[in-house]
Design an enzyme around this catalytic site. Structure first.
Site, short mmCIF file in Angstrom:
data_model
loop_
_atom_site.label_atom_id
_atom_site.label_comp_id
_atom_site.label_asym_id
_atom_site.label_seq_id
_atom_site.Cartn_x
_atom_site.Cartn_y
_atom_site.Cartn_z
N TRP A 150 0.83 -1.21 0.00
CA TRP A 150 0.00 0.00 0.00
C TRP A 150 0.86 1.26 0.00
O TRP A 150 0.56 2.23 -0.69
CB TRP A 150 -0.98 0.00 1.17
CG TRP A 150 -1.89 -1.20 1.10
CD1 TRP A 150 -1.93 -2.25 1.96
CD2 TRP A 150 -2.85 -1.49 0.07
NE1 TRP A 150 -2.86 -3.17 1.54
CE2 TRP A 150 -3.44 -2.73 0.39
CE3 TRP A 150 -3.28 -0.82 -1.08
CZ2 TRP A 150 -4.43 -3.31 -0.41
CZ3 TRP A 150 -4.26 -1.40 -1.88
CH2 TRP A 150 -4.82 -2.63 -1.54
N ASP A 199 -1.35 6.70 6.42
CA ASP A 199 -2.42 5.82 5.98
C ASP A 199 -2.66 4.87 7.15
O ASP A 199 -1.83 4.02 7.45
CB ASP A 199 -1.97 5.05 4.73
CG ASP A 199 -2.97 3.97 4.32
OD1 ASP A 199 -3.99 3.80 5.00
OD2 ASP A 199 -2.70 3.28 3.30
N LYS A 229 -12.52 -1.61 7.90
CA LYS A 229 -11.90 -2.49 8.89
C LYS A 229 -12.35 -2.08 10.29
O LYS A 229 -13.18 -2.75 10.88
CB LYS A 229 -10.38 -2.46 8.74
CG LYS A 229 -9.95 -2.89 7.32
CD LYS A 229 -8.53 -2.51 7.03
CE LYS A 229 -8.20 -2.38 5.57
NZ LYS A 229 -8.40 -3.55 4.75
N1 PMP Z 1 -4.09 1.18 2.65
C1 PMP Z 1 -4.11 0.08 3.44
C2 PMP Z 1 -3.16 0.03 4.61
C3 PMP Z 1 -5.00 -0.96 3.16
O1 PMP Z 1 -5.01 -2.04 3.94
C4 PMP Z 1 -5.87 -0.85 2.06
C5 PMP Z 1 -6.86 -1.91 1.70
N2 PMP Z 1 -6.96 -2.98 2.44
C6 PMP Z 1 -5.80 0.30 1.26
C7 PMP Z 1 -4.91 1.29 1.59
C8 PMP Z 1 -6.68 0.47 0.06
O2 PMP Z 1 -7.96 0.71 0.50
P1 PMP Z 1 -9.20 0.83 -0.49
O3 PMP Z 1 -9.48 -0.55 -0.99
O4 PMP Z 1 -10.27 1.36 0.41
O5 PMP Z 1 -8.84 1.76 -1.57
#
Ligand code: PMP
Length: 358
Positions: free
Chosen positions: A100, A170, A194
């Site tokens: 991520w 994030d 989450k």
């Molecule tokens: N950042 C983290 C730390 C994640 O775990 C996730 C998805 N699990 C995301 C970003 C992306 O999130 P989204 O699917 O809501 O775009």
């Protein structure tokens, strides 16, 4: 009976499912479903207001920090953050601690220079780098507080704050799971699916003093300042997802907030990791112990040939979502706020049984 270890969308409190089910049929005795009420009504506005107020209260935010409920998932924040903050020719510092974080880096490069100040990529992201230098003229420093896929978590933010530039995190997979010095971050973002509530909305917490400094023109829907002015209602917000967030935040407050939930999260993680470490001939944790995440625990089997048998046992026992991310393999157990302690007891009992009897 299912035990839901999904990484997200993930288990939410039973009380939230019950109340939301009632609201789908008849919201607060209005004769209307929550799904059919207008967002600019005196039915929805209190929901939005309460969701924002609860976020502020649970995180102990000061008056400079605004809370926004936006669309597009955390992935939209990968580019909305640099779009709002990083001018062309300027540099932002990023930590590369997982998939991520790497995606955030890729998007930031569309807007300005990116200085990757540390990376654990060469070690398959199995640890959190602690020793790094941030240039003082960096516009901000971006981290991923919990790496959902690899199961590592920042347990000490001092190296981040020490950089002396605006800190951006994030927090998609560990927001509201533990007390943190939230006000020392200038921007926090998280997909809701989450620890906050339902998929379809992401929460942005931003110190308004860092906004309005970039030179570029921003599309209206991408401009944080416009969303602040419009109370997250510039256009139709994801009404139902925000409602679920509000109910989940109410549940968290009733439990005693982030300090209380942290105790439960530690108890769950301790039980899980202690069991894992007590069965070293069968299971092996994949990350540095000091960086282990309380939210996502990743492990493999010493004998890869037994993974299928363990996966079959999980299926038989109703353990949902324990398969590791496709990029890592093995297993991953997600233990977010709403996962009951009993689910970890059931899983660890099964792990012991598997180790001793197969
Ligand atoms: N950042 C983290 C730390 C994640 O775990 C996730 C998805 N699990 C995301 C970003 C992306 O999130 P989204 O699917 O809501 O775009």
């Amino acid at each position: 009976m299912k035990h839901n270890f999904n990484s997200g969308p993930a288990v939410l409190p039973r009380e939230v499912y019950e109340e939301a089910s009632r609201a789908i049929l008849d919201f607060n005795n209005t004769g209307l479903s929550i799904l059919e009420i207008g967002h600019r009504t005196n039915l929805f506005q209190p929901i939005m207001d309460e969701a924002v107020a609860l976020m502020k209260e649970l995180m102990g935010l000061d008056a400079d920090h605004e809370v926004l409920f936006l669309h597009g998932g955390a992935s939209t924040q990968f580019f909305q953050v640099p779009m709002n903050l990083l001018d062309e020719g300027r540099t932002a510092a990023y930590t590369d601690t997982g998939v991520w974080g790497a995606k955030a880096i890729k998007e930031a490069k569309l807007y300005g220079n990116v200085d990757v100040v540390c990376s654990s990529k060469e070690a398959t992201y199995t640890y959190i780098p602690k020793d790094f230098t941030v240039q003082p003229d960096s516009v901000y420093l971006h981290i991923t507080s919990n790496n959902t896929i690899y199961g590592t978590q920042w347990h000490n933010f001092e190296p981040v704050f020490r950089a002396g530039v605006p800190a951006i995190a994030d927090m998609s997979s560990d927001i509201l799971s533990r007390p943190m010095d939230f006000n020392r971050f200038d921007l926090i973002y998280a997909g809701a699916q989450k620890n906050i509530g339902a998929a379809g909305v992401n929460v942005v917490i931003v110190n308004k003093n860092i906004l309005g400094k970039v030179q570029r023109k921003l599309p209206t829907m991408m401009d944080y300042r416009v969303h602040i002015e419009n109370g997250s209602m510039l256009n139709t917000p994801p009404v139902f997802a925000i409602y679920i967030c509000m109910l989940t935040l109410r549940w968290l407050k009733a439990k005693g907030g982030v300090a209380a939930i942290e105790k439960e999260n530690i108890a769950k993680a301790d039980l899980f990791y202690n069991t894992l470490d007590s069965l070293p001939e069968v299971f092996k944790g994949t990350v540095a112990k000091e960086d282990r995440s309380l939210m996502n625990a990743c492990f493999v089997m010493q004998d890869k040939g037994r993974e299928e048998a363990f996966a079959a046992l999980c299926q038989q026992e109703g353990f949902v979502g324990v398969k590791g991310h496709r990029t890592v393999g093995g297993f991953r157990v997600s233990m977010y706020n709403a996962l009951p302690y009993e689910s970890v007891v059931a899983l660890t009992d099964a792990m012991k049984h598997f180790a001793n009897n197969t």
